[in-house]
Scaffold this motif. Structure first.
Motif, PDB file in Angstrom:
ATOM      1  N   GLU A   5       0.838  -1.200   0.000  1.00 38.09           N
ATOM      2  CA  GLU A   5       0.000   0.000   0.000  1.00 38.09           C
ATOM      3  C   GLU A   5       0.872   1.249   0.000  1.00 38.09           C
ATOM      4  OE1 GLU A   5      -2.974   0.018   3.056  1.00 38.09           O
ATOM      5  OE2 GLU A   5      -3.621  -2.017   2.582  1.00 38.09           O
ATOM      6  N   GLY A   6       0.459   2.241  -0.796  1.00 38.25           N
ATOM      7  CA  GLY A   6       1.167   3.512  -0.852  1.00 38.25           C
ATOM      8  C   GLY A   6       2.229   3.589  -1.934  1.00 38.25           C
ATOM      9  N   LYS A   7       2.633   2.456  -2.502  1.00 34.99           N
ATOM     10  CA  LYS A   7       3.658   2.462  -3.539  1.00 34.99           C
ATOM     11  C   LYS A   7       3.067   2.871  -4.884  1.00 34.99           C
ATOM     12  CE  LYS A   7       7.344  -0.487  -2.101  1.00 34.99           C
ATOM     13  NZ  LYS A   7       8.316  -1.455  -2.570  1.00 34.99           N
ATOM     14  N   ILE A   8       3.921   3.469  -5.714  1.00 35.02           N
ATOM     15  CA  ILE A   8       3.541   3.816  -7.079  1.00 35.02           C
ATOM     16  C   ILE A   8       4.246   2.818  -7.992  1.00 35.02           C
ATOM     17  CG2 ILE A   8       3.674   5.548  -8.898  1.00 35.02           C
ATOM     18  CD1 ILE A   8       3.458   7.672  -6.710  1.00 35.02           C
ATOM     19  N   VAL A   9       3.455   2.117  -8.798  1.00 35.93           N
ATOM     20  CA  VAL A   9       3.991   1.065  -9.665  1.00 35.93           C
ATOM     21  C   VAL A   9       3.470   1.250 -11.086  1.00 35.93           C
ATOM     22  CG1 VAL A   9       4.231  -0.615  -7.789  1.00 35.93           C
ATOM     23  CG2 VAL A   9       2.105  -0.506  -9.075  1.00 35.93           C
ATOM     24  N   ASP A  10       4.113   0.555 -12.015  1.00 35.67           N
ATOM     25  CA  ASP A  10       3.670   0.564 -13.406  1.00 35.67           C
ATOM     26  C   ASP A  10       2.686  -0.567 -13.627  1.00 35.67           C
ATOM     27  OD1 ASP A  10       5.270   2.715 -14.287  1.00 35.67           O
ATOM     28  OD2 ASP A  10       7.018   1.400 -14.399  1.00 35.67           O
ATOM     29  N   GLN A  24      -3.311  -4.574 -14.891  1.00 35.98           N
ATOM     30  CA  GLN A  24      -2.433  -5.710 -14.635  1.00 35.98           C
ATOM     31  C   GLN A  24      -1.122  -5.163 -14.091  1.00 35.98           C
ATOM     32  OE1 GLN A  24      -3.340  -9.010 -15.551  1.00 35.98           O
ATOM     33  NE2 GLN A  24      -1.540  -9.721 -14.467  1.00 35.98           N
ATOM     34  N   LEU A  25      -0.772  -5.581 -12.872  1.00 28.75           N
ATOM     35  CA  LEU A  25       0.467  -5.150 -12.241  1.00 28.75           C
ATOM     36  C   LEU A  25       1.549  -6.193 -12.465  1.00 28.75           C
ATOM     37  CD1 LEU A  25      -1.072  -3.977  -8.848  1.00 28.75           C
ATOM     38  CD2 LEU A  25      -0.592  -2.589 -10.858  1.00 28.75           C
ATOM     39  N   SER A  26       2.788  -5.813 -12.167  1.00 28.22           N
ATOM     40  CA  SER A  26       3.868  -6.795 -12.280  1.00 28.22           C
ATOM     41  C   SER A  26       3.633  -7.893 -11.251  1.00 28.22           C
ATOM     42  CB  SER A  26       5.221  -6.118 -12.042  1.00 28.22           C
ATOM     43  OG  SER A  26       5.254  -5.549 -10.759  1.00 28.22           O
ATOM     44  N   GLY A  27       4.016  -9.103 -11.571  1.00 29.43           N
ATOM     45  CA  GLY A  27       3.783 -10.223 -10.676  1.00 29.43           C
ATOM     46  C   GLY A  27       2.464 -10.917 -10.945  1.00 29.43           C
ATOM     47  N   LYS A  59      -1.045   4.222  -8.106  1.00 25.71           N
ATOM     48  CA  LYS A  59      -0.705   4.162  -6.688  1.00 25.71           C
ATOM     49  C   LYS A  59      -1.591   3.090  -6.062  1.00 25.71           C
ATOM     50  CE  LYS A  59      -0.451   6.819  -2.438  1.00 25.71           C
ATOM     51  NZ  LYS A  59      -0.615   8.137  -1.829  1.00 25.71           N
ATOM     52  N   ILE A  60      -1.003   2.246  -5.247  1.00 26.58           N
ATOM     53  CA  ILE A  60      -1.760   1.202  -4.566  1.00 26.58           C
ATOM     54  C   ILE A  60      -2.401   1.827  -3.334  1.00 26.58           C
ATOM     55  CG2 ILE A  60      -1.642  -1.034  -3.415  1.00 26.58           C
ATOM     56  CD1 ILE A  60       0.846  -1.588  -5.201  1.00 26.58           C
ATOM     57  N   ALA A  76      -1.232   8.897  -8.373  1.00 21.31           N
ATOM     58  CA  ALA A  76       0.111   8.494  -8.784  1.00 21.31           C
ATOM     59  C   ALA A  76       0.818   9.592  -9.571  1.00 21.31           C
ATOM     60  CB  ALA A  76       0.044   7.223  -9.618  1.00 21.31           C
ATOM     61  N   GLN A  77       0.049  10.510 -10.114  1.00 21.05           N
ATOM     62  CA  GLN A  77       0.652  11.588 -10.894  1.00 21.05           C
ATOM     63  C   GLN A  77       1.395  12.527  -9.959  1.00 21.05           C
ATOM     64  OE1 GLN A  77      -2.728  13.242 -12.851  1.00 21.05           O
ATOM     65  NE2 GLN A  77      -2.784  11.662 -14.413  1.00 21.05           N
ATOM     66  N   GLU A  78       2.524  12.997 -10.418  1.00 19.59           N
ATOM     67  CA  GLU A  78       3.318  13.908  -9.603  1.00 19.59           C
ATOM     68  C   GLU A  78       2.587  15.232  -9.442  1.00 19.59           C
ATOM     69  OE1 GLU A  78       7.613  12.274 -11.150  1.00 19.59           O
ATOM     70  OE2 GLU A  78       7.082  14.357 -11.435  1.00 19.59           O
TER      71      GLU A  78
END
Length: 141
Positions: A5-10, A24-27, A59-60, A76-78
């Motif tokens: 939670e809280g991480k920003i991922v592709d 679809q997230l990595s993993g 962002k999760i 997730a956007q800056e």
């Protein structure tokens, strides 16, 4: 890369529905971006913002007890705007307001007050008439 939670991922948009988009997230994990978390503005049609197989940063937000992942694109956007308050030099502002004679300052104040009052009355009247400026406008439409 672990999903926390809280991480920003592709991620990659896997499916689009009326209420959001599955990403679809990595993993191999898939999460949902609710329609309210896609952009800061009102979204009538998600397809105008996202396409399937589009790469996005998300962002999760949270992972519930059933393993469902809630995501957000807009968070997730800056942040491009500065969140720091504007610095005001109060000494300079005070000096500006004190320039001129008392009569000049009083006349400037009266003029600004009259303009503000006229604007207020104009807005109040238009709201009272349902958005029409004259009574005759309503009958003609």
């Amino acid at each position: 890369m672990p999903i926390e939670e809280g991480k920003i991922v592709d991620g990659v948009v896997a499916n689009i529905t009326k209420f959001g988009a599955f990403v679809q997230l990595s993993g191999g994990k898939t999460g949902l971006v609710h329609i309210s978390e896609i952009a800061d503005t009102y979204i009538k049609d998600i397809n105008s913002y996202l396409k399937e197989k589009q790469e996005v940063k998300v962002k999760i937000l949270n992972i519930d007890k059933d393993g469902r992942i809630n995501l957000s694109i807009k968070q997730a956007q800056e942040v491009k705007k500065s969140t720091r308050p504007v610095e005001i030099d109060w000494q300079q502002e005070f000096k500006k307001s004190q320039s001129g004679s008392f009569e000049d300052r009083l006349s400037r104040f009266m003029k600004e007050s009259e303009e503000k009052l006229q604007e207020f009355m104009k807005n109040r009247e238009s709201k009272r008439n349902g958005g029409y400026s004259r009574k005759g406008d309503f009958a003609q439409r």
